[in-house]
Design a protein around this motif. Structure first.
Motif, PDB file in Angstrom:
ATOM      1  N   ALA A  43      43.336  37.564  58.057  1.00  0.00           N
ATOM      2  CA  ALA A  43      42.480  38.437  57.249  1.00  0.00           C
ATOM      3  C   ALA A  43      41.436  37.525  56.622  1.00  0.00           C
ATOM      4  CB  ALA A  43      43.284  39.162  56.180  1.00  0.00           C
ATOM      5  N   CYS A  44      40.257  37.498  57.216  1.00  0.00           N
ATOM      6  CA  CYS A  44      39.231  36.535  56.811  1.00  0.00           C
ATOM      7  C   CYS A  44      37.960  37.241  56.349  1.00  0.00           C
ATOM      8  CB  CYS A  44      38.904  35.600  57.980  1.00  0.00           C
ATOM      9  SG  CYS A  44      37.558  34.443  57.621  1.00  0.00           S
ATOM     10  N   GLU A  45      37.553  36.955  55.120  1.00  0.00           N
ATOM     11  CA  GLU A  45      36.289  37.467  54.585  1.00  0.00           C
ATOM     12  C   GLU A  45      35.274  36.327  54.551  1.00  0.00           C
ATOM     13  OE1 GLU A  45      36.504  40.601  54.165  1.00  0.00           O
ATOM     14  OE2 GLU A  45      38.675  40.814  54.000  1.00  0.00           O
ATOM     15  N   THR A  46      34.027  36.669  54.782  1.00  0.00           N
ATOM     16  CA  THR A  46      32.958  35.665  54.768  1.00  0.00           C
ATOM     17  C   THR A  46      31.839  36.124  53.847  1.00  0.00           C
ATOM     18  OG1 THR A  46      33.468  35.047  57.056  1.00  0.00           O
ATOM     19  CG2 THR A  46      31.323  34.370  56.203  1.00  0.00           C
ATOM     20  N   LEU A  47      31.268  35.180  53.125  1.00  0.00           N
ATOM     21  CA  LEU A  47      30.090  35.416  52.294  1.00  0.00           C
ATOM     22  C   LEU A  47      28.989  34.468  52.741  1.00  0.00           C
ATOM     23  CD1 LEU A  47      29.377  36.036  48.681  1.00  0.00           C
ATOM     24  CD2 LEU A  47      28.956  33.688  49.396  1.00  0.00           C
ATOM     25  N   THR A  48      27.766  34.969  52.825  1.00  0.00           N
ATOM     26  CA  THR A  48      26.624  34.100  53.125  1.00  0.00           C
ATOM     27  C   THR A  48      25.528  34.319  52.090  1.00  0.00           C
ATOM     28  OG1 THR A  48      25.638  35.779  54.589  1.00  0.00           O
ATOM     29  CG2 THR A  48      26.984  34.085  55.634  1.00  0.00           C
ATOM     30  N   THR A  49      24.820  33.242  51.794  1.00  0.00           N
ATOM     31  CA  THR A  49      23.613  33.305  50.972  1.00  0.00           C
ATOM     32  C   THR A  49      22.737  32.129  51.407  1.00  0.00           C
ATOM     33  OG1 THR A  49      22.752  33.495  48.713  1.00  0.00           O
ATOM     34  CG2 THR A  49      24.648  32.010  49.041  1.00  0.00           C
ATOM     35  N   THR A  50      21.754  31.787  50.627  1.00  0.00           N
ATOM     36  CA  THR A  50      20.830  30.728  51.030  1.00  0.00           C
ATOM     37  C   THR A  50      21.578  29.436  51.362  1.00  0.00           C
ATOM     38  OG1 THR A  50      19.103  31.696  49.637  1.00  0.00           O
ATOM     39  CG2 THR A  50      18.793  29.408  50.327  1.00  0.00           C
ATOM     40  N   ASN A  51      21.518  29.056  52.642  1.00  0.00           N
ATOM     41  CA  ASN A  51      22.154  27.828  53.149  1.00  0.00           C
ATOM     42  C   ASN A  51      23.585  27.619  52.652  1.00  0.00           C
ATOM     43  OD1 ASN A  51      20.476  26.654  55.089  1.00  0.00           O
ATOM     44  ND2 ASN A  51      19.053  25.943  53.513  1.00  0.00           N
ATOM     45  N   LYS A  52      24.336  28.725  52.575  1.00  0.00           N
ATOM     46  CA  LYS A  52      25.715  28.653  52.102  1.00  0.00           C
ATOM     47  C   LYS A  52      26.575  29.673  52.839  1.00  0.00           C
ATOM     48  CE  LYS A  52      28.863  27.266  49.016  1.00  0.00           C
ATOM     49  NZ  LYS A  52      29.264  25.852  48.845  1.00  0.00           N
ATOM     50  N   VAL A  53      27.746  29.225  53.301  1.00  0.00           N
ATOM     51  CA  VAL A  53      28.733  30.112  53.921  1.00  0.00           C
ATOM     52  C   VAL A  53      30.083  29.821  53.280  1.00  0.00           C
ATOM     53  CG1 VAL A  53      29.875  30.818  56.063  1.00  0.00           C
ATOM     54  CG2 VAL A  53      27.484  30.086  56.133  1.00  0.00           C
ATOM     55  N   VAL A  54      30.794  30.886  52.874  1.00  0.00           N
ATOM     56  CA  VAL A  54      32.126  30.734  52.286  1.00  0.00           C
ATOM     57  C   VAL A  54      33.102  31.623  53.046  1.00  0.00           C
ATOM     58  CG1 VAL A  54      33.549  30.955  50.210  1.00  0.00           C
ATOM     59  CG2 VAL A  54      31.136  30.296  49.999  1.00  0.00           C
ATOM     60  N   LEU A  55      34.193  31.024  53.530  1.00  0.00           N
ATOM     61  CA  LEU A  55      35.271  31.765  54.180  1.00  0.00           C
ATOM     62  C   LEU A  55      36.472  31.800  53.241  1.00  0.00           C
ATOM     63  CD1 LEU A  55      33.496  30.755  56.619  1.00  0.00           C
ATOM     64  CD2 LEU A  55      35.582  30.757  57.966  1.00  0.00           C
ATOM     65  N   ALA A  56      37.099  32.973  53.106  1.00  0.00           N
ATOM     66  CA  ALA A  56      38.296  33.097  52.282  1.00  0.00           C
ATOM     67  C   ALA A  56      39.228  34.109  52.918  1.00  0.00           C
ATOM     68  CB  ALA A  56      37.935  33.526  50.861  1.00  0.00           C
ATOM     69  N   GLY A  57      40.538  33.918  52.699  1.00  0.00           N
ATOM     70  CA  GLY A  57      41.481  34.884  53.242  1.00  0.00           C
ATOM     71  C   GLY A  57      42.828  34.281  53.556  1.00  0.00           C
ATOM     72  N   GLU A  58      43.591  35.019  54.367  1.00  0.00           N
ATOM     73  CA  GLU A  58      44.976  34.655  54.647  1.00  0.00           C
ATOM     74  C   GLU A  58      45.197  34.561  56.157  1.00  0.00           C
ATOM     75  OE1 GLU A  58      43.768  36.524  51.416  1.00  0.00           O
ATOM     76  OE2 GLU A  58      44.482  37.936  52.939  1.00  0.00           O
ATOM     77  N   THR A  59      46.036  33.627  56.543  1.00  0.00           N
ATOM     78  CA  THR A  59      46.364  33.469  57.959  1.00  0.00           C
ATOM     79  C   THR A  59      47.845  33.136  58.112  1.00  0.00           C
ATOM     80  OG1 THR A  59      45.932  31.077  58.019  1.00  0.00           O
ATOM     81  CG2 THR A  59      44.059  32.534  58.448  1.00  0.00           C
ATOM     82  N   ARG A  60      48.359  33.434  59.307  1.00  0.00           N
ATOM     83  CA  ARG A  60      49.690  32.960  59.697  1.00  0.00           C
ATOM     84  C   ARG A  60      49.631  32.696  61.189  1.00  0.00           C
ATOM     85  NH1 ARG A  60      55.353  35.743  59.959  1.00  0.00           N
ATOM     86  NH2 ARG A  60      54.160  37.640  59.690  1.00  0.00           N
ATOM     87  N   GLY A  61      49.908  31.462  61.571  1.00  0.00           N
ATOM     88  CA  GLY A  61      49.796  31.112  62.983  1.00  0.00           C
ATOM     89  C   GLY A  61      49.642  29.616  63.144  1.00  0.00           C
ATOM     90  N   PRO A  62      48.963  29.184  64.193  1.00  0.00           N
ATOM     91  CA  PRO A  62      48.835  27.751  64.474  1.00  0.00           C
ATOM     92  C   PRO A  62      47.973  27.058  63.429  1.00  0.00           C
ATOM     93  CG  PRO A  62      47.373  28.984  65.878  1.00  0.00           C
ATOM     94  CD  PRO A  62      48.218  30.001  65.166  1.00  0.00           C
TER      95      PRO A  62
END
Length: 387
Positions: A43-62
Motif C-alpha cells: 500500500a504505497c502513497e506518493t506525493l510530488t511537488t517542486t523537485n521532490k518525491v515522497v513515498l510512504a506506506g506499508e509492504t510485506r514481501g521481499p
C-alpha cells in the motif's frame, strides 16, 4: 424515468499530470514487489511537488533496496518526460518511507486453517459497461483518454516536441434517446514550450482531436467550442505547478462520472485490496453482461467487510426496468463467478506485475495484454448470460 436527451461531460488527465505521476510511481512499487514475490502486500502513497518525491506506506514481501526503488522512481519520471527546472528526473529529491504491514491487518487478510483469505478492507466497489463504444465504455471518457494518449505518444517520439507532459482534456456530448450523437464542446489544456503561443498550440493539438473521435460525432463542432489553454498559456506545469498525490483521480480512472465508483482508489495497492481487485472484477462481470447483448448497459455493486472472504452483497442494475432479468443475471453471477478476494485474484490472474501500465488513460476500456494486464477487459464469460 431517466432523461433521454441531455449533455454529458467527462474529463481525462495525462500521465504527466501531478496526480498521475504519483499513481505511476505507486504502481511501479506494486509491480516491483509482485515481480519478486507474487503474494506481496503493498500500500504505497506518493506525493510530488517542486523537485521532490515522497513515498510512504506499508509492504510485506521481499526486501527491496531503497536505492533500487529510488532509481526506479527516476526511470518513471524520465519516461513520462520531465526534464524541467522545477521537476527533473535526474536531480529531484526522493524520500522513501515504506514500512511493514500492520500485523492487525495481516491477521484479517491472511488465510489460516479453515479460514479463507479475507478482504483487505471494508468498502463498496462498482463495475459498469455500456454499448456506446466498441470497448463497452461511456463515450465521453473514452474519447477524452484517447486524445491525451495520442498526444503523449507523439510527444515522446518527437513528433510534438513543443508539448510538455502535463495536460488535461474534457469532452461534452449530446445524448438523444440515451445514445451519444454528437460532440458539442472539447477542452484541451496542455503544458507547452514558451516558443509557441495559444493559437499555435491549438493547431498542434487539433489533429489529435480529429484522430480520436469519429468524424460523424465531430461534424457539428464549432471552432469556438474547441477550447485550448483557455487561460492563454500553460508553461509552468507538472509537480512544479501543482503538488500531486496518489489516488486523486478516481473519476478519471473509472467511468468519467457516467456511473458510480467506490471511495477507494486503485493505484499503489496490491490485489489483496478489494478497492482495486473487486472494482476490476465488477467491471469484468458488467462488461461480459453487456457483451452478451442481453442489456445495453449494466451496473454491478459489490460490498465487502475486512477479514470476510465473500461479498456481503451483489447488486445488479440493467437499466431496462426488467426486475426478473436482473434477478436472473444476479443468480448467474453468484453461480459462475467466485468474487472472494482469492477467487478474483485467481480468476483474473492479478498477482502479476501488471499495474504500472494502468496508471494513466483509465483502468477500463483498455486492450488485454499478453503479459496479463487488463485481464478484466476480456469478454470470455459473455456466453454465461445467454443461458
Amino acid at each position: 424515468m431517466s432523461k433521454k436527451s441531455y449533455l454529458f461531460t467527462s474529463e481525462s488527465v495525462s500521465e504527466g499530470h501531478p496526480d498521475k505521476v504519483c499513481d505511476r510511481i505507486s504502481d511501479m512499487v506494486v509491480d516491483t514487489y509482485l515481480g519478486k514475490e507474487p503474494l506481496s502486500r503493498v500500500a504505497c502513497e506518493t506525493l510530488t511537488t517542486t523537485n521532490k518525491v515522497v513515498l510512504a506506506g506499508e509492504t510485506r514481501g521481499p526486501e527491496i533496496k531503497k536505492d533500487d526503488l529510488i532509481q526506479k522512481v527516476r526511470n518513471c519520471i524520465k519516461d513520462i518526460g520531465y526534464e524541467q527546472e522545477g521537476f527533473h528526473w535526474k536531480n529531484c529529491n526522493i524520500d522513501v518511507h515504506l514500512h511493514s504491514q500492520s500485523a492487525d491487518i495481516a491477521m484479517g487478510v491472511d488465510s489460516t486453517g479453515n479460514k479463507d483469505e479475507g478482504a483487505g478492507d471494508q468498502g463498496i466497489m462498482f463495475g459498469y459497461a455500456c454499448n456506446e463504444t466498441d470497448v463497452l465504455m461511456p463515450a465521453p471518457i473514452y474519447y477524452s483518454h484517447k486524445i491525451l494518449e495520442l498526444m503523449a505518444a507523439d510527444r515522446k517520439n518527437g513528433n510534438a516536441d513543443k508539448l510538455e507532459p502535463d495536460s488535461k482534456s474534457q469532452v461534452t456530448m449530446m445524448y438523444e434517446n440515451g445514445k451519444p450523437v454528437k460532440v458539442t464542446s472539447v477542452v484541451i489544456s496542455t503544458q507547452h514550450s514558451p516558443k509557441v503561443n495559444q493559437a499555435q498550440v491549438k493547431e498542434i493539438v487539433r489533429p489529435y482531436l480529429e484522430k480520436s473521435i469519429p468524424k460523424e460525432l465531430l461534424s457539428g463542432l464549432k471552432d469556438e467550442e474547441f477550447y485550448v489553454n483557455p487561460t492563454g498559456q500553460f508553461i509552468i506545469g507538472g509537480p512544479d505547478g501543482d503538488s500531486g498525490l496518489t489516488g486523486r483521480k478516481i473519476i478519471v480512472d473509472t467511468y468519467g462520472g457516467a456511473a458510480p465508483h467506490g471511495g477507494g482508489a486503485f493505484s499503489g495497492k496490491d490485489p489483496s485490496k478489494v478497492d482495486r481487485s473487486a472494482a476490476y472484477a465488477a467491471r469484468y462481470v458488467a462488461k461480459n453482461v453487456v457483451a452478451s447483448k442481453i442489456a445495453d448497459k449494466c451496473l454491478i455493486q459489490l460490498a465487502y467487510a475486512i477479514g470476510v472472504s465473500k461479498p456481503l452483497s451483489i447488486y445488479v442494475d440493467l437499466f431496462d426496468g426488467d426486475e426478473e432479468k436482473s434477478k436472473h443475471v444476479e443468480k448467474l453471477i453468484n453461480d459462475n463467478f467466485d468474487l472472494s478476494p482469492r477467487g478474483i485474484r485467481e480468476m483474473l490472474s492479478l498477482n502479476k506485475p501488471i499495474y504500472e501500465v494502468t496508471s494513466a488513460y483509465g483502468h477500463f476500456g483498455r486492450k488485454p495484454g499478453n503479459d496479463g494486464s487488463f485481464s478484466w477487459e476480456k469478454t470470455d464469460k459473455s456466453s454465461i448470460f445467454n443461458k
